[in-house]
Design a protein around this motif. Sequence first.
Motif, PDB file in Angstrom:
ATOM      1  N   PHE B  34       4.977  -6.292   5.924  1.00 56.12           N
ATOM      2  CA  PHE B  34       4.050  -5.207   6.250  1.00 56.12           C
ATOM      3  C   PHE B  34       4.636  -3.847   5.952  1.00 56.12           C
ATOM      4  CE2 PHE B  34       1.343  -8.142   8.602  1.00 56.12           C
ATOM      5  CZ  PHE B  34       0.134  -7.676   8.162  1.00 56.12           C
ATOM      6  N   GLN B  35       5.971  -3.688   6.285  1.00 58.60           N
ATOM      7  CA  GLN B  35       6.584  -2.391   6.044  1.00 58.60           C
ATOM      8  C   GLN B  35       6.496  -2.001   4.583  1.00 58.60           C
ATOM      9  OE1 GLN B  35       7.500  -0.303   8.194  1.00 58.60           O
ATOM     10  NE2 GLN B  35       7.997  -1.400  10.067  1.00 58.60           N
ATOM     11  N   TRP B  38       2.029  -2.708   3.414  1.00 57.16           N
ATOM     12  CA  TRP B  38       0.816  -2.405   4.180  1.00 57.16           C
ATOM     13  C   TRP B  38      -0.089  -1.416   3.475  1.00 57.16           C
ATOM     14  CZ3 TRP B  38      -0.063   2.522   6.221  1.00 57.16           C
ATOM     15  CH2 TRP B  38       1.028   3.394   6.139  1.00 57.16           C
ATOM     16  N   LYS B  39       0.519  -0.512   2.721  1.00 57.91           N
ATOM     17  CA  LYS B  39      -0.331   0.451   2.034  1.00 57.91           C
ATOM     18  C   LYS B  39      -1.234  -0.247   1.029  1.00 57.91           C
ATOM     19  CE  LYS B  39       2.110   4.752   2.541  1.00 57.91           C
ATOM     20  NZ  LYS B  39       2.713   5.909   1.901  1.00 57.91           N
ATOM     21  N   SER B  42      -3.890  -2.253   2.787  1.00 60.41           N
ATOM     22  CA  SER B  42      -4.997  -1.533   3.399  1.00 60.41           C
ATOM     23  C   SER B  42      -5.909  -0.909   2.351  1.00 60.41           C
ATOM     24  CB  SER B  42      -4.502  -0.499   4.414  1.00 60.41           C
ATOM     25  OG  SER B  42      -3.463   0.260   3.880  1.00 60.41           O
ATOM     26  N   VAL B  43      -5.416  -0.682   1.158  1.00 58.45           N
ATOM     27  CA  VAL B  43      -6.331  -0.240   0.112  1.00 58.45           C
ATOM     28  C   VAL B  43      -7.111  -1.436  -0.412  1.00 58.45           C
ATOM     29  CG1 VAL B  43      -6.570   0.908  -2.112  1.00 58.45           C
ATOM     30  CG2 VAL B  43      -4.761   1.607  -0.580  1.00 58.45           C
TER      31      VAL B  43
END
Lengths: 288, 326
Positions: B34-35, B38-39, B42-43
């Motif tokens: 996730f670190q 995650w970007k 989430s896009v």
Amino acid sequence: MPSRDKSITDMPKKRSTFLLSVLCFGMAFLYIPMFLLIVYSFNYSKIVSVWGGLSTRWYISLFESEEIWSALMLSLKIAIVNATFATLFGTLAGLALARFRHFRGRTLFTGMISAPLVMPEVITGLSLLLLFITLGDLIGWPEKRGITTITIAHITFSLAYVAVIIESRLSGIGETLEEAALDLGAKPLRVMMDITLPLLAPGMLAGWLLAFTLSLDDLVIASFVSGPGSSTLPMLIYSRVKLGLKPDINALATMIILAVAMGVLIAGWILIRQQKQRERDAQLAGAK
Amino acid sequence: MIKPTDSALTASRLNESTKMIFHRRWVRVVDNFFQSRWKGLSVAIPYVWLVIFFLIPFFIVLKISFAESLIASPPFSSLFEWSEDAALKMTLIFDNFAYLWEDDLYVKTYLNSVKISTISTILCLLIGYPMAYAIVRASGTMKYLLLLMVILPFWTSFLLRVYAWMGILADQGTLNSFLIWAGVIDQPIRMMYSEFAVYIGIVYSYLPFMILPLYANLEKLDLTLHEAASDLGAHPITVFFTVTLPLTIPGIIAGGLLVFIPATGEFVIPDLLGGGNVLMIGRVLYDEFNSNHDWPVAAAVAIALLILLVIPMMLYQHAQSRQINN
């Protein structure tokens, strides 16, 4: 931004008869139709526009109508699921637009977010219906159209609205707090969870409410993508009023208008109170 | 000496701690994932959703607009066909577009839609601008109250607000009864099912969309320019036309497009208030699809409508992105 020493608000307040009269006319134009709708809902006469004495019979027939209740329940179900998913996806999209400066396909993404806002409903509805039919032929899903397809269609256009709200809220908040946390060594994901999202909560609530209303209000897209046996409330209203005035629809409209007015007034009251609180805080800080 | 119970206990403890380690490692793997990702994730979620449910449907419409109408299910020919020598053959049929062009009805409907939405936009501007100006000049709580009053109709059902006008404009409706009572007319005038009714419906429904961008624009105006102009002896009306109006052009454009674009494709208002007499493209598309079941023609109408609106839509997007960048 230009220096904000003075704005139009501080202008010497000469009363302008012209402005005042247009304002009154405009407000009357916006509110008289709704007011008449409410008045005629208490009309005894079956012919809506002819006054036949005060009565609540249309409210009683409204409450007894099973058709309206089931359409309302269907609409509420769709609206709640839609608002939740649209807020989720829309927040992610708004974050991407406002905070992730560069990613692949950004231009296309921006276009896909802003196009649904101005796309005529007939086109959105037609294209989604054709997609569902094509998908049905290709992979056997969706088997039949109804609540699922309407919800998917609503999420698609609502998420764009939520994304725009979140984006403008994020650019309003600014990045100083996030930068401070990053400088103090917090990981980006932590910053997102502990700082950005809490700051965004009011925007997300506004987005949820907007998505909820948009879904409750939609007639055109829902009538394209719904199947037999699944009429949402606007579809039912439309099929009833298509051929003329119906007194029980006036009763329904009155209840909707009153519910919305209450909601907006409460929200407005909270906003004004917050504003005043902020002004008071600012004054206190200045006094110290 | 280790008792059997002890050994069992140790084993279970050992087991638990390995589980913990394993668990922790698992958490770390997920956390690392996730670190770093995650970007992108989430896009990706809204991105994929919009590609599937917004972009692809658009290409399907484009595809069907080039197909042939058939009496079948689905009622259109397929665009790609395997010919005898096993080569993929693509047949584009421009018949639908030629049909739109040749049939007077469609061209007239297009022109009429543009005419109606242009006039409605101008009417909204003429009413909305002074209203926005008056709201900006109102003080404190009154300003918020007026803004709320403009926003409130937006939250109530659009359909029901159009329905309200059916009661006002009907032959025995409120307006006719009022005019007869006032002695202006002695016979009810026919107002429903006319272009007049459609204008009223559009202006009524879209007025808030005009007022809000204008309000936002007017509120940010820098007033030193006004002062300079007045100090130099300009009449307030001159100041308005030479200073205020040019500075609020962005607001006028944003509001105008927010009215013009949806009004052009409007279906509910011409259908309920205009009846069969008022031709607008949104209604024709709806009927073509739902009553005539001519999907290729409906798709061609949709594409033609999009082409008509693509310039105003791009203008709007441009204005929007400029505003956000500011």
